[in-house]
Design a protein around this motif. Structure first.
Motif, PDB file in Angstrom:
ATOM      1  N   SER A 106      39.259  34.452  31.447  1.00 11.01           N
ATOM      2  CA  SER A 106      39.633  35.754  30.888  1.00 11.01           C
ATOM      3  C   SER A 106      40.879  36.305  31.578  1.00 11.01           C
ATOM      4  N   VAL A 107      41.029  35.998  32.867  1.00 15.31           N
ATOM      5  CA  VAL A 107      42.224  36.431  33.596  1.00 15.31           C
ATOM      6  C   VAL A 107      43.454  35.701  33.060  1.00 15.31           C
ATOM      7  N   LEU A 110      44.498  37.242  29.892  1.00 11.94           N
ATOM      8  CA  LEU A 110      45.097  38.550  30.132  1.00 11.94           C
ATOM      9  C   LEU A 110      46.531  38.411  30.636  1.00 11.94           C
ATOM     10  N   PRO A 196      35.247  45.920  31.580  1.00  7.94           N
ATOM     11  CA  PRO A 196      35.325  44.546  32.105  1.00  7.94           C
ATOM     12  C   PRO A 196      35.867  44.536  33.538  1.00  7.94           C
ATOM     13  N   GLU A 199      37.147  41.362  35.373  1.00  7.76           N
ATOM     14  CA  GLU A 199      38.473  40.835  35.022  1.00  7.76           C
ATOM     15  C   GLU A 199      39.508  41.339  36.028  1.00  7.76           C
ATOM     16  N   ARG A 202      38.713  39.671  39.472  1.00  8.57           N
ATOM     17  CA  ARG A 202      39.074  38.246  39.510  1.00  8.57           C
ATOM     18  C   ARG A 202      40.582  38.042  39.423  1.00  8.57           C
ATOM     19  N   LYS A 203      41.291  38.962  38.807  1.00  9.64           N
ATOM     20  CA  LYS A 203      42.752  38.878  38.807  1.00  9.64           C
ATOM     21  C   LYS A 203      43.262  38.958  40.246  1.00  9.64           C
TER      22      LYS A 203
END
Length: 239
Positions: A106-107, A110, A196, A199, A202-203
């Motif tokens: 997901s990162v 993004l 979220p 996200e 984790r970024k």
């Protein structure tokens, strides 16, 4: 006499409750999965608890279930440590462990967005935020004795519920736990507005790994967080 029930629907983390009794008269017994044991290490590293004050009962975890759907909980889908890292006694057999390379998917998606698209995405998320502070309250890394949002005399955080104040809170909290987040997913689980949040976490984890090398918070008690140490060879591209 009541029964102690531990099943696949016991989603909530256990470690943060230790802060409710910072000066126990005896040892406190705690059931810990992989994420809970990392949370224990987080609290020990941060000087919030002492290992000699807790007795850890390790439970290998094959993934908990979401009570609403009966399916594997979202917080467990990308778990890299299903087995307790630290424990005094273990119940059951260890489960198979995976490095979960897809946890940054997901990162990666993004990061493909333009700056304007990223801003619009997060603006929509923080427009939903009601600043209930549930994410802070359940996070093992959010263990300050006085949170910046509660410092009324200084006034870092405004009390209005609007996009600007919500973004200020969310980003400040994200940077506060950067390099210390154990990826337990408790923040996202507790959020009533389904932001979220992992996200964002984790970024920062991904960026730290790329800048300072692979690192997993609170896995090794002797290894200090990259942002909490200084080395002459640290990257300085931002300067």
């Amino acid at each position: 006499m009541g029964r102690l029930v531990w099943d696949e629907y016991c989603l909530a983390g256990t470690a943060k409750y230790l802060l409710d009794d910072p000066h126990p008269e005896g040892k406190i017994g705690v059931f810990v999965r992989g994420c809970d044991s990392r949370a224990i290490n987080r609290l020990i590293q941060d000087g919030e608890i002492k290992k000699e004050n807790v007795y850890l009962i390790g439970i290998p975890c094959g993934g908990m279930k979401d009570p609403a759907t009966g399916k594997t909980a979202k917080k467990c889908e990308d778990c890299t440590h299903p087995n307790p890292i630290v424990f005094d006694t273990m119940i059951g057999e260890k489960v198979t462990q995976s490095d979960k390379p897809n946890r940054f998917n997901s990162v990666n998606e993004l990061e493909k967005k333009s700056a304007d698209e990223k801003y619009e995405y997060w603006a929509k998320q923080y427009d939903k935020c009601i600043r209930c502070y549930a994410c802070r309250n359940v996070c093992p890394a959010c263990n300050c004795r006085e949170c910046f949002v509660d410092q009324y005399r200084v006034g870092w955080q405004g009390k209005q519920n609007n996009r600007a104040e919500n973004q200020f809170y969310g980003l400040t909290r994200a940077f506060h736990v950067a390099g210390r987040c154990i990826e337990c997913g408790e923040c996202e689980r507790a959020c009533p507005m389904d932001l979220p949040l992992m996200e964002l976490n984790r970024k920062l984890i991904k960026d730290i790994n790329e800048l300072f090398g692979p690192y997993e918070a609170a896995v090794d008690l002797e290894e200090k967080p990259p942002l909490g140490t200084y080395k002459l060879e640290d990257p300085e591209k931002f300067m």
